[in-house]
Scaffold this motif. Structure first.
Motif, PDB file in Angstrom:
ATOM      1  N   LEU A   1      -3.768  -1.287   7.712  1.00 11.62           N
ATOM      2  CA  LEU A   1      -3.422  -2.068   6.533  1.00 11.62           C
ATOM      3  C   LEU A   1      -2.127  -2.821   6.834  1.00 11.62           C
ATOM      4  CD1 LEU A   1      -4.277  -2.736   3.677  1.00 11.62           C
ATOM      5  CD2 LEU A   1      -2.908  -0.823   2.892  1.00 11.62           C
ATOM      6  N   ARG A   2      -1.138  -2.099   7.333  1.00 10.71           N
ATOM      7  CA  ARG A   2       0.084  -2.736   7.823  1.00 10.71           C
ATOM      8  C   ARG A   2       0.802  -1.763   8.757  1.00 10.71           C
ATOM      9  NH1 ARG A   2       1.744  -3.663   2.015  1.00 10.71           N
ATOM     10  NH2 ARG A   2       1.376  -1.624   1.253  1.00 10.71           N
ATOM     11  N   SER A   3       1.575  -2.326   9.660  1.00  9.05           N
ATOM     12  CA  SER A   3       2.309  -1.489  10.604  1.00  9.05           C
ATOM     13  C   SER A   3       3.429  -0.750   9.862  1.00  9.05           C
ATOM     14  CB  SER A   3       2.887  -2.346  11.730  1.00  9.05           C
ATOM     15  OG  SER A   3       3.807  -3.280  11.209  1.00  9.05           O
ATOM     16  N   PRO A   4       3.900   0.358  10.436  1.00  3.42           N
ATOM     17  CA  PRO A   4       4.948   1.128   9.762  1.00  3.42           C
ATOM     18  C   PRO A   4       6.190   0.296   9.416  1.00  3.42           C
ATOM     19  CG  PRO A   4       4.038   2.394  11.567  1.00  3.42           C
ATOM     20  CD  PRO A   4       3.446   1.007  11.661  1.00  3.42           C
ATOM     21  N   ASP A   5       6.519  -0.677  10.269  1.00  2.00           N
ATOM     22  CA  ASP A   5       7.693  -1.512   9.988  1.00  2.00           C
ATOM     23  C   ASP A   5       7.353  -2.722   9.117  1.00  2.00           C
ATOM     24  OD1 ASP A   5       6.293  -3.167  11.703  1.00  2.00           O
ATOM     25  OD2 ASP A   5       7.900  -3.319  13.194  1.00  2.00           O
ATOM     26  N   ARG A   6       6.061  -2.817   8.722  1.00  2.72           N
ATOM     27  CA  ARG A   6       5.547  -3.892   7.861  1.00  2.72           C
ATOM     28  C   ARG A   6       5.645  -5.276   8.496  1.00  2.72           C
ATOM     29  NH1 ARG A   6       5.184  -2.452   1.886  1.00  2.72           N
ATOM     30  NH2 ARG A   6       5.127  -0.203   1.977  1.00  2.72           N
ATOM     31  N   ALA A   7       5.852  -5.317   9.821  1.00  3.41           N
ATOM     32  CA  ALA A   7       5.932  -6.601  10.513  1.00  3.41           C
ATOM     33  C   ALA A   7       4.547  -7.208  10.707  1.00  3.41           C
ATOM     34  CB  ALA A   7       6.621  -6.429  11.868  1.00  3.41           C
ATOM     35  N   ALA A   8       3.527  -6.358  10.779  1.00  5.29           N
ATOM     36  CA  ALA A   8       2.155  -6.836  10.973  1.00  5.29           C
ATOM     37  C   ALA A   8       1.276  -6.240   9.883  1.00  5.29           C
ATOM     38  CB  ALA A   8       1.642  -6.413  12.349  1.00  5.29           C
ATOM     39  N   THR A   9       0.320  -7.033   9.423  1.00  2.62           N
ATOM     40  CA  THR A   9      -0.589  -6.561   8.384  1.00  2.62           C
ATOM     41  C   THR A   9      -1.952  -7.202   8.580  1.00  2.62           C
ATOM     42  OG1 THR A   9      -0.843  -6.241   5.999  1.00  2.62           O
ATOM     43  CG2 THR A   9       0.074  -8.333   6.702  1.00  2.62           C
ATOM     44  N   CYS A  10      -2.976  -6.519   8.125  1.00  2.00           N
ATOM     45  CA  CYS A  10      -4.322  -7.073   8.205  1.00  2.00           C
ATOM     46  C   CYS A  10      -4.625  -7.845   6.928  1.00  2.00           C
ATOM     47  CB  CYS A  10      -5.358  -5.966   8.436  1.00  2.00           C
ATOM     48  SG  CYS A  10      -5.708  -4.970   6.987  1.00  2.00           S
ATOM     49  N   VAL A  11      -5.799  -8.423   6.866  1.00  4.43           N
ATOM     50  CA  VAL A  11      -6.169  -9.241   5.710  1.00  4.43           C
ATOM     51  C   VAL A  11      -6.091  -8.445   4.410  1.00  4.43           C
ATOM     52  CG1 VAL A  11      -8.666  -8.860   5.896  1.00  4.43           C
ATOM     53  CG2 VAL A  11      -7.818 -10.939   4.836  1.00  4.43           C
ATOM     54  N   PHE A  12      -6.445  -7.176   4.438  1.00  7.46           N
ATOM     55  CA  PHE A  12      -6.383  -6.385   3.208  1.00  7.46           C
ATOM     56  C   PHE A  12      -4.944  -6.075   2.813  1.00  7.46           C
ATOM     57  CE2 PHE A  12     -10.811  -5.833   4.313  1.00  7.46           C
ATOM     58  CZ  PHE A  12     -11.397  -6.100   3.086  1.00  7.46           C
ATOM     59  N   GLY A  13      -4.070  -5.951   3.778  1.00  8.94           N
ATOM     60  CA  GLY A  13      -2.651  -5.802   3.467  1.00  8.94           C
ATOM     61  C   GLY A  13      -2.118  -7.058   2.795  1.00  8.94           C
ATOM     62  N   HIS A  14      -2.526  -8.233   3.319  1.00  5.19           N
ATOM     63  CA  HIS A  14      -2.121  -9.495   2.698  1.00  5.19           C
ATOM     64  C   HIS A  14      -2.706  -9.613   1.293  1.00  5.19           C
ATOM     65  CE1 HIS A  14      -0.041 -11.339   6.055  1.00  5.19           C
ATOM     66  NE2 HIS A  14      -1.057 -11.073   6.859  1.00  5.19           N
ATOM     67  N   LEU A  15      -3.982  -9.269   1.136  1.00  9.54           N
ATOM     68  CA  LEU A  15      -4.636  -9.338  -0.169  1.00  9.54           C
ATOM     69  C   LEU A  15      -3.916  -8.438  -1.176  1.00  9.54           C
ATOM     70  CD1 LEU A  15      -7.064 -10.244  -1.965  1.00  9.54           C
ATOM     71  CD2 LEU A  15      -8.266  -8.229  -1.101  1.00  9.54           C
ATOM     72  N   PHE A  16      -3.627  -7.200  -0.777  1.00 10.99           N
ATOM     73  CA  PHE A  16      -2.955  -6.254  -1.664  1.00 10.99           C
ATOM     74  C   PHE A  16      -1.564  -6.761  -2.039  1.00 10.99           C
ATOM     75  CE2 PHE A  16      -0.482  -2.589  -2.859  1.00 10.99           C
ATOM     76  CZ  PHE A  16      -1.345  -1.876  -3.675  1.00 10.99           C
ATOM     77  N   SER A  17      -0.804  -7.212  -1.046  1.00 10.42           N
ATOM     78  CA  SER A  17       0.558  -7.698  -1.321  1.00 10.42           C
ATOM     79  C   SER A  17       0.538  -8.913  -2.229  1.00 10.42           C
ATOM     80  CB  SER A  17       1.272  -8.051  -0.012  1.00 10.42           C
ATOM     81  OG  SER A  17       1.496  -6.896   0.751  1.00 10.42           O
ATOM     82  N   TYR A  18      -0.390  -9.847  -1.955  1.00 11.58           N
ATOM     83  CA  TYR A  18      -0.506 -11.037  -2.791  1.00 11.58           C
ATOM     84  C   TYR A  18      -0.826 -10.650  -4.235  1.00 11.58           C
ATOM     85  CZ  TYR A  18      -2.441 -15.210  -4.916  1.00 11.58           C
ATOM     86  OH  TYR A  18      -2.718 -16.226  -5.792  1.00 11.58           O
ATOM     87  N   ALA A  19      -1.790  -9.769  -4.409  1.00 12.32           N
ATOM     88  CA  ALA A  19      -2.197  -9.367  -5.759  1.00 12.32           C
ATOM     89  C   ALA A  19      -1.075  -8.611  -6.467  1.00 12.32           C
ATOM     90  CB  ALA A  19      -3.466  -8.517  -5.700  1.00 12.32           C
TER      91      ALA A  19
END
Length: 103
Positions: A2-20
């Protein structure tokens, strides 16, 4: 991922969740988003409850998480782009090209 521990990288669902979740913090949320608790009984952020709902709608209307993970990981033959971002963007463009019909 979903996202890396340091939040530097994220997958599409991480982006979707953060956006929402970010969007949920800027609007009046429905009553169902307030007063929810997690499994441990801890109160949940209403914006994150909203983001969970957006994720669920996405999965019901379009591809499942496991399908997108295959695209993201380079395992789907229809998406040969050299990067995960390129593959997922190509898939999202393919979704956008199909007319959306309310069921």
């Amino acid at each position: 991922m979903l996202r890396s521990p340091d939040r530097a990288a994220t997958c599409v669902f991480g982006h979707l969740f953060s956006y929402a979740a970010d969007h949920g913090r800027t609007i009046d949320l429905p009553a169902g988003a307030h007063g929810c608790t997690d499994r441990a009984g801890t109160p949940m952020d209403p914006a994150e409850v909203f983001a969970d709902a957006v994720w669920n709608v996405f999965e019901k209307r379009w591809p499942s998480t496991s399908f997108v993970y295959r695209i993201n990981g380079g395992e789907h033959p229809a998406y040969p782009q050299p990067t995960p971002q390129g593959r997922v963007i190509a898939h999202l463009r393919a979704l956008a090209a199909v007319p959306f019909v309310m069921a």
